[in-house]
Design a protein around this motif. Structure first.
Motif, short mmCIF file in Angstrom:
data_model
loop_
_atom_site.label_atom_id
_atom_site.label_comp_id
_atom_site.label_asym_id
_atom_site.label_seq_id
_atom_site.Cartn_x
_atom_site.Cartn_y
_atom_site.Cartn_z
N CYS A 50 -90.60 3.67 48.83
CA CYS A 50 -90.32 4.79 47.93
C CYS A 50 -90.54 6.09 48.71
CB CYS A 50 -91.23 4.74 46.71
SG CYS A 50 -90.98 6.14 45.61
N ARG A 51 -89.48 6.90 48.79
CA ARG A 51 -89.56 8.19 49.50
C ARG A 51 -89.09 9.33 48.60
NH1 ARG A 51 -87.25 5.18 54.53
NH2 ARG A 51 -89.03 5.20 55.92
N ASP A 73 -90.92 -5.24 40.06
CA ASP A 73 -92.12 -4.44 39.80
C ASP A 73 -92.06 -3.12 40.55
OD1 ASP A 73 -93.12 -6.37 38.12
OD2 ASP A 73 -94.51 -7.21 39.62
N PHE A 74 -91.56 -3.14 41.78
CA PHE A 74 -91.43 -1.93 42.59
C PHE A 74 -90.48 -0.95 41.90
CE2 PHE A 74 -90.17 0.62 46.29
CZ PHE A 74 -91.41 0.85 46.88
N CYS A 75 -89.36 -1.46 41.39
CA CYS A 75 -88.40 -0.61 40.66
C CYS A 75 -89.04 -0.01 39.42
CB CYS A 75 -87.17 -1.43 40.26
SG CYS A 75 -86.13 -1.93 41.62
N ASP A 81 -94.83 5.02 48.68
CA ASP A 81 -95.31 3.66 48.41
C ASP A 81 -94.44 2.70 49.22
OD1 ASP A 81 -96.66 1.50 47.31
OD2 ASP A 81 -95.58 1.55 45.41
N ARG A 82 -95.05 1.55 49.54
CA ARG A 82 -94.32 0.58 50.36
C ARG A 82 -94.80 -0.82 50.02
NH1 ARG A 82 -93.99 0.74 56.96
NH2 ARG A 82 -92.15 -0.58 57.14
N ASP A 83 -93.87 -1.76 49.98
CA ASP A 83 -94.21 -3.17 49.77
C ASP A 83 -93.42 -3.98 50.79
OD1 ASP A 83 -95.09 -5.60 48.84
OD2 ASP A 83 -94.16 -5.43 46.86
N ASN A 93 -84.66 1.20 49.75
CA ASN A 93 -85.20 2.57 49.80
C ASN A 93 -84.93 3.30 48.49
OD1 ASN A 93 -86.20 2.61 52.49
ND2 ASN A 93 -84.12 2.86 53.24
N ILE A 94 -85.99 3.81 47.89
CA ILE A 94 -85.84 4.67 46.71
C ILE A 94 -86.09 6.10 47.15
CG2 ILE A 94 -86.78 5.26 44.44
CD1 ILE A 94 -87.55 2.32 44.10
N TRP A 95 -85.05 6.93 47.05
CA TRP A 95 -85.14 8.35 47.37
C TRP A 95 -85.19 9.13 46.05
CZ3 TRP A 95 -85.44 9.50 52.55
CH2 TRP A 95 -85.01 8.51 53.44
N LYS A 96 -85.35 10.42 46.15
CA LYS A 96 -85.41 11.26 44.95
C LYS A 96 -84.10 11.22 44.17
CE LYS A 96 -87.53 15.63 43.68
NZ LYS A 96 -88.93 15.24 43.65
N ASP A 97 -82.96 11.14 44.89
CA ASP A 97 -81.66 11.24 44.24
C ASP A 97 -80.79 9.99 44.37
OD1 ASP A 97 -81.39 11.55 46.97
OD2 ASP A 97 -79.77 13.02 46.82
N LYS A 98 -81.31 8.93 45.00
CA LYS A 98 -80.48 7.73 45.18
C LYS A 98 -81.36 6.54 45.54
CE LYS A 98 -79.68 8.73 50.05
NZ LYS A 98 -78.71 9.05 51.08
N VAL A 99 -80.77 5.37 45.43
CA VAL A 99 -81.38 4.13 45.90
C VAL A 99 -80.46 3.57 46.96
CG1 VAL A 99 -82.10 1.79 45.28
CG2 VAL A 99 -82.47 3.67 43.68
N GLU A 100 -81.02 3.22 48.10
CA GLU A 100 -80.25 2.74 49.25
C GLU A 100 -80.71 1.33 49.59
OE1 GLU A 100 -79.36 4.60 53.61
OE2 GLU A 100 -81.44 4.54 52.96
N ILE A 101 -79.74 0.41 49.68
CA ILE A 101 -80.06 -0.98 50.03
C ILE A 101 -79.29 -1.33 51.30
CG2 ILE A 101 -79.81 -3.39 49.35
CD1 ILE A 101 -79.94 -1.09 46.57
#
Length: 196
Positions: free
Chosen positions: A105-106, A132-134, A115-117, A179-187
């Protein structure tokens, strides 16, 4: 080209799926028996007439096509798919030593992370950890469907998390990134596409 680039190219050109690779020396002791019971209970709730609740752990894997004969060696055994779904931590590390899903999470600290898992467990547990992370880092968007309240976040990311786990190539040195960013999710996940 580097050795890794050549290995990746050869892997893309294989005619067999890596998840069907046979490990003749795996035994039921290499699996997490608790997860078979979890699967049985979920199936009982959704499909009471299904055969799996009455099958042994081995027969569940066999009926799912996760016990195969290697066409090159003739040896029979459990497959990479069986190990990745039901394997204990030691088994996962043995059959897929480079497997890792890095959930980061960034949203606020974009240079490092909030946060990181690092997920290296079997896929049944990995799914729960990704969800759970989501839930920790993404807002819930409730909607009303008929007379039920549902979470759009859960519906969307249930599909995304399942796709990451199903379509990743576990026979490679590449990690999957979530990766969870402020404005997007990147896989980002390494896979072998059959259609472009």
């Amino acid at each position: 080209r580097t050795n890794q680039q050549i290995a990746d190219m050869m892997q893309r050109k294989q005619h067999s799926n890596s998840e069907d690779r046979v490990f003749p020396y795996l035994t039921m002791a290499d699996f997490d028996s608790e997860h078979f019971d979890i699967v049985r209970n979920r199936i009982r709730m959704n499909r009471p007439d299904h055969l799996w609740p009455n099958l042994s752990n081995h027969d569940i894997l066999r009926s799912a096509g996760m016990w195969l004969r290697d066409p090159e060696t003739g040896k029979e055994g459990y497959t990479l798919a069986a190990a990745m779904l039901f394997g204990n931590d030691r088994t996962i590390h043995m059959v897929a030593p480079f497997y890792k899903i890095d959930a980061i999470c960034r949203q606020y600290n974009t240079d490092l992370y909030d946060d990181r898992d690092k997920i290296t467990c079997n896929l049944l547990r990995a799914y729960g950890r990704l969800m759970d992370f989501c839930k920790r880092h993404l807002p819930e968007w409730p909607v009303i469907d008929g007379d039920q309240r549902k979470s759009i976040r859960d519906i969307i990311f249930r599909e995304i998390c399942m796709n990451i786990l199903i379509h990743t190539e576990y026979d490679t040195r590449h990690s999957s990134l979530f990766n969870i960013w402020k404005d997007k999710v990147e896989i980002i996940n390494w896979n072998i596409p059959f259609n472009f």
